[in-house]
Motif scaffolding. Structure first.
Motif, PDB file in Angstrom:
ATOM      1  N   UNK A 139       0.819  -1.211   0.000  1.00 32.42           N
ATOM      2  CA  UNK A 139       0.000   0.000   0.000  1.00 32.42           C
ATOM      3  C   UNK A 139       0.853   1.261   0.000  1.00 32.42           C
ATOM      4  N   UNK A 140       2.036   1.198   0.649  1.00 30.34           N
ATOM      5  CA  UNK A 140       2.919   2.366   0.698  1.00 30.34           C
ATOM      6  C   UNK A 140       3.501   2.700  -0.667  1.00 30.34           C
ATOM      7  N   UNK A 141       3.594   1.714  -1.550  1.00 30.20           N
ATOM      8  CA  UNK A 141       4.062   2.004  -2.899  1.00 30.20           C
ATOM      9  C   UNK A 141       3.080   2.890  -3.665  1.00 30.20           C
ATOM     10  N   UNK A 142       1.805   2.786  -3.310  1.00 35.09           N
ATOM     11  CA  UNK A 142       0.778   3.552  -4.013  1.00 35.09           C
ATOM     12  C   UNK A 142       0.422   4.852  -3.294  1.00 35.09           C
ATOM     13  N   UNK A 143       0.280   4.779  -1.973  1.00 33.39           N
ATOM     14  CA  UNK A 143      -0.143   5.967  -1.208  1.00 33.39           C
ATOM     15  C   UNK A 143       0.608   6.016   0.117  1.00 33.39           C
ATOM     16  N   UNK A 144       1.887   6.418   0.098  1.00 31.82           N
ATOM     17  CA  UNK A 144       2.673   6.413   1.342  1.00 31.82           C
ATOM     18  C   UNK A 144       2.153   7.390   2.390  1.00 31.82           C
ATOM     19  N   UNK A 148       1.214   6.354   6.204  1.00 31.85           N
ATOM     20  CA  UNK A 148       1.898   6.998   7.329  1.00 31.85           C
ATOM     21  C   UNK A 148       0.899   7.676   8.266  1.00 31.85           C
ATOM     22  N   UNK A 149      -0.101   8.323   7.702  1.00 29.44           N
ATOM     23  CA  UNK A 149      -1.094   8.984   8.541  1.00 29.44           C
ATOM     24  C   UNK A 149      -1.920   7.984   9.348  1.00 29.44           C
ATOM     25  N   UNK A 150      -2.184   6.816   8.771  1.00 31.33           N
ATOM     26  CA  UNK A 150      -3.030   5.835   9.450  1.00 31.33           C
ATOM     27  C   UNK A 150      -2.275   5.041  10.506  1.00 31.33           C
ATOM     28  N   UNK A 175      11.254   2.318   5.595  1.00 35.23           N
ATOM     29  CA  UNK A 175      12.104   2.865   4.535  1.00 35.23           C
ATOM     30  C   UNK A 175      11.254   3.534   3.459  1.00 35.23           C
ATOM     31  N   UNK A 176      10.180   2.884   3.058  1.00 40.83           N
ATOM     32  CA  UNK A 176       9.316   3.457   2.020  1.00 40.83           C
ATOM     33  C   UNK A 176       8.628   4.728   2.508  1.00 40.83           C
ATOM     34  N   UNK A 177       8.190   4.736   3.760  1.00 34.67           N
ATOM     35  CA  UNK A 177       7.517   5.922   4.290  1.00 34.67           C
ATOM     36  C   UNK A 177       8.485   7.083   4.458  1.00 34.67           C
ATOM     37  N   UNK A 178       9.692   6.797   4.948  1.00 38.45           N
ATOM     38  CA  UNK A 178      10.675   7.861   5.133  1.00 38.45           C
ATOM     39  C   UNK A 178      11.154   8.409   3.801  1.00 38.45           C
ATOM     40  N   UNK A 179      11.293   7.546   2.813  1.00 34.70           N
ATOM     41  CA  UNK A 179      11.747   8.012   1.506  1.00 34.70           C
ATOM     42  C   UNK A 179      10.730   8.862   0.779  1.00 34.70           C
ATOM     43  N   UNK A 180       9.451   8.792   1.163  1.00 39.17           N
ATOM     44  CA  UNK A 180       8.407   9.558   0.489  1.00 39.17           C
ATOM     45  C   UNK A 180       8.087  10.875   1.178  1.00 39.17           C
ATOM     46  N   UNK A 181       8.752  11.167   2.300  1.00 37.85           N
ATOM     47  CA  UNK A 181       8.472  12.413   3.034  1.00 37.85           C
ATOM     48  C   UNK A 181       9.079  13.602   2.303  1.00 37.85           C
ATOM     49  N   UNK A 182       8.327  14.667   2.211  1.00 42.06           N
ATOM     50  CA  UNK A 182       8.793  15.880   1.547  1.00 42.06           C
ATOM     51  C   UNK A 182       8.917  17.067   2.507  1.00 42.06           C
ATOM     52  N   UNK A 183       8.208  17.030   3.611  1.00 42.58           N
ATOM     53  CA  UNK A 183       8.233  18.145   4.554  1.00 42.58           C
ATOM     54  C   UNK A 183       9.065  17.781   5.781  1.00 42.58           C
TER      55      UNK A 183
END
Length: 365
Positions: A139-144, A148-150, A175-183
């Motif tokens: 699921x993180x590949x599609x909507x990280x 992360x919020x859930x 790793x996937x969640x941290x790599x997708x963070x922008x803020x």
């Protein structure tokens, strides 16, 4: 008047031995017959069990008959050429590629997959938890951001999973969640939640677990949570298990090598490193703390690092100088290969002033 004696009594009295009869004579004769001295040298002794089981000659004949039958069977069997056999034995009934009907491996337990995600996340079976982590990774590949919020509040429990196989999948999710963070704010919130557990439960684990944990920490630093990573690593300095302290220091050294010292707050880093480098009971921990100082010196110069060891014992200072010589850490101008998101390359100046995370203001050390 005396009674007449019966004929049987009269016969018994007539057969009684005379006065000179020796009652021990039969025993003496038997002992003489069984005397070892009377036997010839090498004479075999009689086995009383042969009388019950048959003679030894019959037993030998039976064994010979069985051996002859086995030789005949072996002689009629076709010769086997090992060179012509297929790899793995060349069985006529090879193992099937799929599992037999009715059997499902634990990792792909259909009953586990049929359970709701929330129940699998807290299941006592590691296969159930691993299945839930696998689903979250997909699921993180599609909507990280949604994942992360859930699950941001429960990620620290996932990465501390007691089973290494399930823990590795949980770290893959991190790793996937941290790599997708922008803020940076999101990175700081996530790092504050997971980094203490990451340092204590993952960085000192198995190689695959440690590799995933280090990768997640570097991605958090890159996203702007370097100070949260620093606080978690420095906080492990008082941990009672030396390998946990060692793993935290190794992560600090890795972050310094990858991003340089500009991402850290050096005032809160130099003093703990100096204390660990001099006073920790474990030799590996002391050396790891001094290596962190050596890496800082290679990028900031001696003037920045010297306050950390100004009160250290001569033996500690000598070890530090030895490591600096081996590392050739006297230039103070080595540049990091990676940058924090939004930062620009800034060359270190001789007096030790560095740009803070995100560029702009400078912090004088």
């Amino acid at each position: 008047m005396a009674m007449p004696m019966s004929p049987l009594r009269t016969q018994h009295l007539n057969t009684m031995p005379s006065k000179g009869f020796d009652a021990e004579a039969p025993l003496k004769a038997a002992a003489s017959a069984l005397s070892v001295d009377s036997l010839p040298i090498g004479a075999p002794t009689r086995n009383p069990f042969e009388e019950r089981l048959g003679s030894a000659k019959k037993a030998r004949a039976a064994r010979k008959k069985r051996t002859t039958a086995a030789d005949v069977i072996a002689g009629t069997a076709p010769a086997v050429n090992i060179e012509e056999m297929a790899v793995g034995g060349g069985s006529s009934n090879p193992m099937p590629d799929e599992y037999p009907p009715g059997f499902t491996p634990p990792e792909n337990d259909e009953n586990a997959v049929s359970l709701p995600l929330e129940k699998r996340l807290v299941s006592k079976k590691w296969q159930d938890r691993k299945s839930a982590y696998d689903e979250l990774v997909a699921a993180a590949d599609l909507a990280p951001d949604d994942v992360r919020a859930a699950h941001s509040e429960s990620l620290h429990k996932m990465v501390a999973d007691a089973n290494p196989f399930a823990q590795e999948r949980a770290l893959e999710l991190l790793v996937k969640l941290a790599g997708a963070i922008e803020k940076p704010e999101e990175a700081k919130a996530l790092a504050a939640n997971v980094m203490p557990v990451l340092c204590e439960k993952a960085l000192s684990g198995r190689p695959n677990v440690k590799s995933r944990a280090s990768e997640a920490a570097l991605l958090l630093v890159e996203a702007g949570a370097a100070l949260s990573v620093q606080a978690a690593c420095v906080g492990m300095g008082t941990h009672k298990v030396p390998k946990v302290v060692l793993a935290a220091l190794e992560l600090l050294s890795l972050v310094i090598c990858e991003f340089g010292p500009r991402v850290f707050e050096l005032r809160g880093l130099l003093k703990p490193l100096g204390a660990l480098g001099e006073g920790h009971k474990d030799k590996s921990v002391r050396e790891a703390a001094l290596i962190c100082l050596v890496e800082l010196r290679a990028r900031t110069g001696e003037a920045t690092v010297s306050p950390a060891l100004k009160d250290a014992k001569p033996a500690c200072v000598a070890e530090y100088e030895r490591l600096c010589t081996e590392r050739s850490a006297d230039s103070g101008r080595e540049q990091p290969p990676r940058l924090v998101n939004g930062a620009t390359p800034i060359e270190a100046v001789a007096n030790g002033s560095f740009a803070t995370v995100g560029g702009g203001d400078e912090e004088e050390v």
